[in-house]
Design a protein around this motif. Structure first.
Motif, PDB file in Angstrom:
ATOM      1  N   GLU A  23       0.935  -1.080  -0.096  1.00 32.83           N
ATOM      2  CA  GLU A  23      -0.088   0.197  -0.287  1.00 32.83           C
ATOM      3  C   GLU A  23       0.800   1.062  -0.239  1.00 32.83           C
ATOM      4  N   ILE A  35       0.816   5.152   0.327  1.00 35.08           N
ATOM      5  CA  ILE A  35       0.078   6.881   1.532  1.00 35.08           C
ATOM      6  C   ILE A  35       0.978   7.534   0.959  1.00 35.08           C
ATOM      7  N   ALA A  73       1.091  11.744   2.322  1.00 34.03           N
ATOM      8  CA  ALA A  73       0.363  12.672   3.663  1.00 34.03           C
ATOM      9  C   ALA A  73       1.423  14.487   3.136  1.00 34.03           C
ATOM     10  N   LYS A 107      -3.667  13.444   4.355  1.00 30.93           N
ATOM     11  CA  LYS A 107      -3.550  12.147   3.531  1.00 30.93           C
ATOM     12  C   LYS A 107      -3.858  12.018   2.089  1.00 30.93           C
ATOM     13  N   ARG A 157      -3.482   7.168  -1.380  1.00 30.81           N
ATOM     14  CA  ARG A 157      -3.667   5.847  -1.327  1.00 30.81           C
ATOM     15  C   ARG A 157      -3.972   4.919  -1.921  1.00 30.81           C
ATOM     16  N   GLN A 158      -3.556   4.130  -2.302  1.00 26.97           N
ATOM     17  CA  GLN A 158      -3.584   2.512  -3.287  1.00 26.97           C
ATOM     18  C   GLN A 158      -2.865   1.852  -3.297  1.00 26.97           C
ATOM     19  N   THR A 159      -3.620   0.246  -3.326  1.00 20.39           N
ATOM     20  CA  THR A 159      -2.850  -0.611  -2.607  1.00 20.39           C
ATOM     21  C   THR A 159      -2.523  -0.996  -4.289  1.00 20.39           C
ATOM     22  N   THR A 185       4.991   6.939   2.228  1.00 17.74           N
ATOM     23  CA  THR A 185       4.746   5.630   2.473  1.00 17.74           C
ATOM     24  C   THR A 185       4.139   3.925   1.799  1.00 17.74           C
ATOM     25  N   GLN A 203       3.770   0.166   2.662  1.00 10.92           N
ATOM     26  CA  GLN A 203       3.417  -0.550   3.384  1.00 10.92           C
ATOM     27  C   GLN A 203       3.299  -1.707   3.153  1.00 10.92           C
ATOM     28  N   SER A 234       7.079  -1.235   6.798  1.00  6.93           N
ATOM     29  CA  SER A 234       7.036  -0.319   6.098  1.00  6.93           C
ATOM     30  C   SER A 234       8.181   0.587   6.013  1.00  6.93           C
ATOM     31  N   GLU A 272       9.112   4.344   4.647  1.00  6.93           N
ATOM     32  CA  GLU A 272       9.215   6.213   4.483  1.00  6.93           C
ATOM     33  C   GLU A 272      10.131   7.050   3.674  1.00  6.93           C
TER      34      GLU A 272
END
Length: 171
Positions: free
Chosen positions: A60, A62, A64, A70, A73-75, A102, A104, A109, A111
């Motif tokens: 995933e 993410i 921010a 945020k 967000r994408q998987t 990030t 994860q 995870s 960063e």
């Protein structure tokens, strides 16, 4: 676990779940972006123990913004080589500042921080000039590269190249 001694024996059983531990390397194509540009994200996930790729695993992404909101967000599923990639299009009007990215996967995870701000690249022209208009195979090519800003000032530390078998460099 079984124990045995002169005093007697004992046996203890407990279910154990083994989770594979991974390390994730997160990269972007550059460290600074302007509003309206695309952030290219790439993650590489390898097993911590034997460096086997995390093939077919969900990662995933993410993002921010500079104020902690945020905004993405994408998987994405990793390839057979443990690689996942995604693009994030920045809007033309966004919060500027340091964006925290990030990647994860499970409890692991990674960063990375990139800067989003307005900037202006210096405008200059690069010119290439050779002594002759053409060369035959095996002949030594000599020339010069010049760079100057459009307002006339020369760009400092221009690299001059001459070539033959190898390339001689002079700054």
């Amino acid at each position: 676990v079984e124990t045995a001694s002169a005093q007697g024996g004992d046996r203890l059983e407990q279910a154990v779940t083994l989770d594979r531990d991974y390390k994730i390397t997160l990269t972007t194509d550059k460290p600074i972006y302007q509003p309206g540009q695309v952030i290219h994200l790439r993650a590489l996930a390898l097993s911590s123990f034997d460096r086997v790729p995390a093939a077919g695993s969900p990662i995933e992404f993410i993002i921010a913004d500079g104020k902690g909101n945020k905004v993405f967000r994408q998987t994405v599923e990793t390839s057979a080589y443990g690689v996942a990639a995604e693009d994030f299009q920045l809007a033309n009007e966004v919060n500027t500042g340091n964006y925290k990215i990030t990647a994860q996967m499970g409890n692991t995870s990674s960063e990375r921080t990139v800067t989003v701000e307005h900037y202006v690249l210096p405008k200059f022209e690069v010119a290439w000039a050779t002594e002759r208009s053409f060369y035959l195979p095996g002949e030594r090519v000599q020339g010069s590269i010049t760079a100057a800003y459009f307002y006339g000032k020369a760009v400092e530390r221009v690299l001059e190249l001459t070539g033959g078998e190898g390339v001689d460099e002079a700054i």
